[in-house]
Write a protein that holds these residues in place. Structure first.
Motif, short mmCIF file in Angstrom:
data_model
loop_
_atom_site.label_atom_id
_atom_site.label_comp_id
_atom_site.label_asym_id
_atom_site.label_seq_id
_atom_site.Cartn_x
_atom_site.Cartn_y
_atom_site.Cartn_z
N GLY A 109 41.91 47.42 39.58
CA GLY A 109 41.65 47.35 41.01
C GLY A 109 42.93 47.49 41.80
O GLY A 109 42.97 48.10 42.86
N THR A 110 43.99 46.89 41.30
CA THR A 110 45.33 47.08 41.86
C THR A 110 46.24 47.44 40.70
O THR A 110 45.98 47.06 39.56
N GLN A 111 47.28 48.17 40.96
CA GLN A 111 48.13 48.67 39.88
C GLN A 111 49.18 47.68 39.40
O GLN A 111 49.79 47.88 38.36
N LYS A 112 49.37 46.57 40.14
CA LYS A 112 50.44 45.64 39.79
C LYS A 112 49.88 44.36 39.18
O LYS A 112 48.94 43.77 39.72
N PHE A 113 50.47 43.92 38.05
CA PHE A 113 50.07 42.66 37.43
C PHE A 113 50.17 41.50 38.41
O PHE A 113 49.29 40.66 38.48
N ASP A 114 51.28 41.45 39.15
CA ASP A 114 51.50 40.28 40.01
C ASP A 114 50.55 40.24 41.21
O ASP A 114 50.51 39.28 41.95
N GLU A 115 49.76 41.30 41.41
CA GLU A 115 48.74 41.29 42.45
C GLU A 115 47.35 41.14 41.83
O GLU A 115 46.34 41.29 42.51
N GLY A 116 47.29 40.85 40.54
CA GLY A 116 46.01 40.60 39.88
C GLY A 116 45.36 41.80 39.25
O GLY A 116 44.20 41.73 38.85
N GLY A 117 46.09 42.91 39.13
CA GLY A 117 45.50 44.10 38.53
C GLY A 117 45.72 44.13 37.03
O GLY A 117 46.84 44.10 36.57
N TYR A 118 44.64 44.16 36.27
CA TYR A 118 44.76 44.27 34.82
C TYR A 118 43.48 44.86 34.24
O TYR A 118 42.42 44.82 34.86
N LEU A 119 43.60 45.44 33.06
CA LEU A 119 42.43 45.96 32.35
C LEU A 119 41.77 44.81 31.60
O LEU A 119 42.43 43.87 31.18
N TRP A 120 40.46 44.88 31.43
CA TRP A 120 39.72 43.82 30.75
C TRP A 120 38.56 44.43 29.99
O TRP A 120 38.21 45.59 30.15
N ARG A 121 37.99 43.62 29.13
CA ARG A 121 36.77 44.00 28.40
C ARG A 121 35.87 42.78 28.34
O ARG A 121 36.32 41.65 28.57
N GLY A 122 34.61 43.00 28.02
CA GLY A 122 33.69 41.88 27.94
C GLY A 122 32.38 42.28 27.28
O GLY A 122 32.22 43.41 26.80
N ASP A 128 15.34 39.56 29.71
CA ASP A 128 14.09 39.87 30.42
C ASP A 128 14.26 40.90 31.53
O ASP A 128 13.53 40.86 32.53
N ASN A 129 15.21 41.82 31.40
CA ASN A 129 15.48 42.83 32.42
C ASN A 129 15.77 42.22 33.79
O ASN A 129 15.58 42.87 34.82
N GLU A 130 16.22 40.97 33.82
CA GLU A 130 16.46 40.28 35.09
C GLU A 130 17.87 39.74 35.24
O GLU A 130 18.41 39.73 36.35
N VAL A 131 18.46 39.28 34.16
CA VAL A 131 19.72 38.56 34.23
C VAL A 131 20.66 39.07 33.14
O VAL A 131 20.24 39.39 32.03
N LEU A 132 21.94 39.14 33.50
CA LEU A 132 23.00 39.45 32.54
C LEU A 132 23.96 38.27 32.49
O LEU A 132 24.42 37.80 33.53
N MET A 133 24.24 37.77 31.28
CA MET A 133 25.19 36.67 31.10
C MET A 133 26.18 37.06 30.02
O MET A 133 25.80 37.69 29.03
N GLY A 134 27.43 36.66 30.21
CA GLY A 134 28.40 37.00 29.18
C GLY A 134 29.80 36.51 29.48
O GLY A 134 30.00 35.54 30.20
N TRP A 135 30.78 37.22 28.92
CA TRP A 135 32.18 36.81 28.99
C TRP A 135 33.06 38.02 29.29
O TRP A 135 32.64 39.16 29.15
N THR A 148 33.66 33.62 32.23
CA THR A 148 32.25 33.92 32.07
C THR A 148 31.74 34.73 33.26
O THR A 148 32.30 34.68 34.36
N LEU A 149 30.63 35.45 33.03
CA LEU A 149 30.01 36.29 34.05
C LEU A 149 28.52 35.99 34.10
O LEU A 149 27.89 35.76 33.06
N ARG A 163 28.40 36.03 39.95
CA ARG A 163 29.67 35.31 40.05
C ARG A 163 30.42 35.37 38.73
O ARG A 163 29.83 35.59 37.68
N TRP A 164 31.70 35.14 38.85
CA TRP A 164 32.56 34.97 37.68
C TRP A 164 33.20 33.59 37.79
O TRP A 164 33.41 33.07 38.89
N VAL A 165 33.49 32.99 36.65
CA VAL A 165 34.24 31.73 36.57
C VAL A 165 35.23 31.91 35.44
O VAL A 165 34.85 32.30 34.34
#
Length: 202
Positions: A109-122, A128-135, A148-149, A163-165
């Motif tokens: 989202g941003t190119q700089k680490f210190d601004e919170g930009g990083y690549l991620w996986r999950g 039930d085609n209604e909710v997605l839960m994960g990490w 978590t997501l 939301r994310w936590v």
């Protein structure tokens, strides 16, 4: 089963030899399965299902009405850096295998680490085609973020809101709104709407 094998193999662009190599059987055996001349043992059926990225139930012909979310998407998180709110839209790729989705950020989202930009996986699980839960977890060694997501899925699978936590870049546990949609404009609009609606009430 034979028709499902042929169809899925075609969708994935695999030859009978390719599928045989993934499963660990001779190509002639795959030809026999697809011709309906013989049925695989349970252990071989499991290997075939894994190779075809479906469940054993789907391989056996069970009619599963599951939304397919495989593809390119945009994600956006409401995050903070040094007390300043940041909306962080970026491109992600989702690959669905049954009810499980592998998620990979392909841009920051941003190119700089210190601004919170990083690549991620999950990983997300569809319920039930209604909710997605994960990490999720940062995919770059210098970043500690993980958490978590939770997303509610639009009834036609066009977008996800939630939301994310998680553990932030600099340590504290934080939470914020999140969304996944097909375009950058759409995902930003969703997060801004969620923010304007305020915190959910019980």
């Amino acid at each position: 089963m034979s028709e499902i094998m042929r169809q899925r193999r075609s969708v994935l662009g695999l030859s009978q030899a390719d599928l045989a190599a993934r499963v660990g059987v001779d190509k002639r055996q795959i030809r026999r399965y697809e011709a309906g001349e013989t049925q695989p043992t349970l252990s071989v059926a499991r290997s075939i299902a894994r190779a075809l990225e479906i469940t054993v139930d789907e391989l056996a012909g069970e009619d599963v009405h599951r939304i397919d979310l495989t593809g390119e998407w945009w994600a956006c998180w409401q995050t903070w850096n040094k007390g300043q709110e940041i909306l962080n839209p970026h491109r992600i790729r989702m690959r669905q295998k049954g009810d499980i989705l592998d998620v990979l950020a392909v841009t920051r989202g941003t190119q700089k680490f210190d601004e919170g930009g990083y690549l991620w996986r999950g990983e997300l699980r569809l319920w039930d085609n209604e909710v997605l839960m994960g990490w999720y977890v940062a995919d770059e060694a210098a970043v500690r973020s993980k958490g978590t997501l939770y997303f509610a899925l639009h009834q036609h699978g066009q977008q996800m809101t939630g939301r994310w936590v998680g553990l932030s870049y600099d340590g504290p546990i934080l939470t914020g709104w999140g969304a996944i949609a097909k375009t950058e404009d759409e995902v930003l609009s969703i997060v801004n709407r969620l923010k304007s609606e305020g915190e959910p009430r019980l």
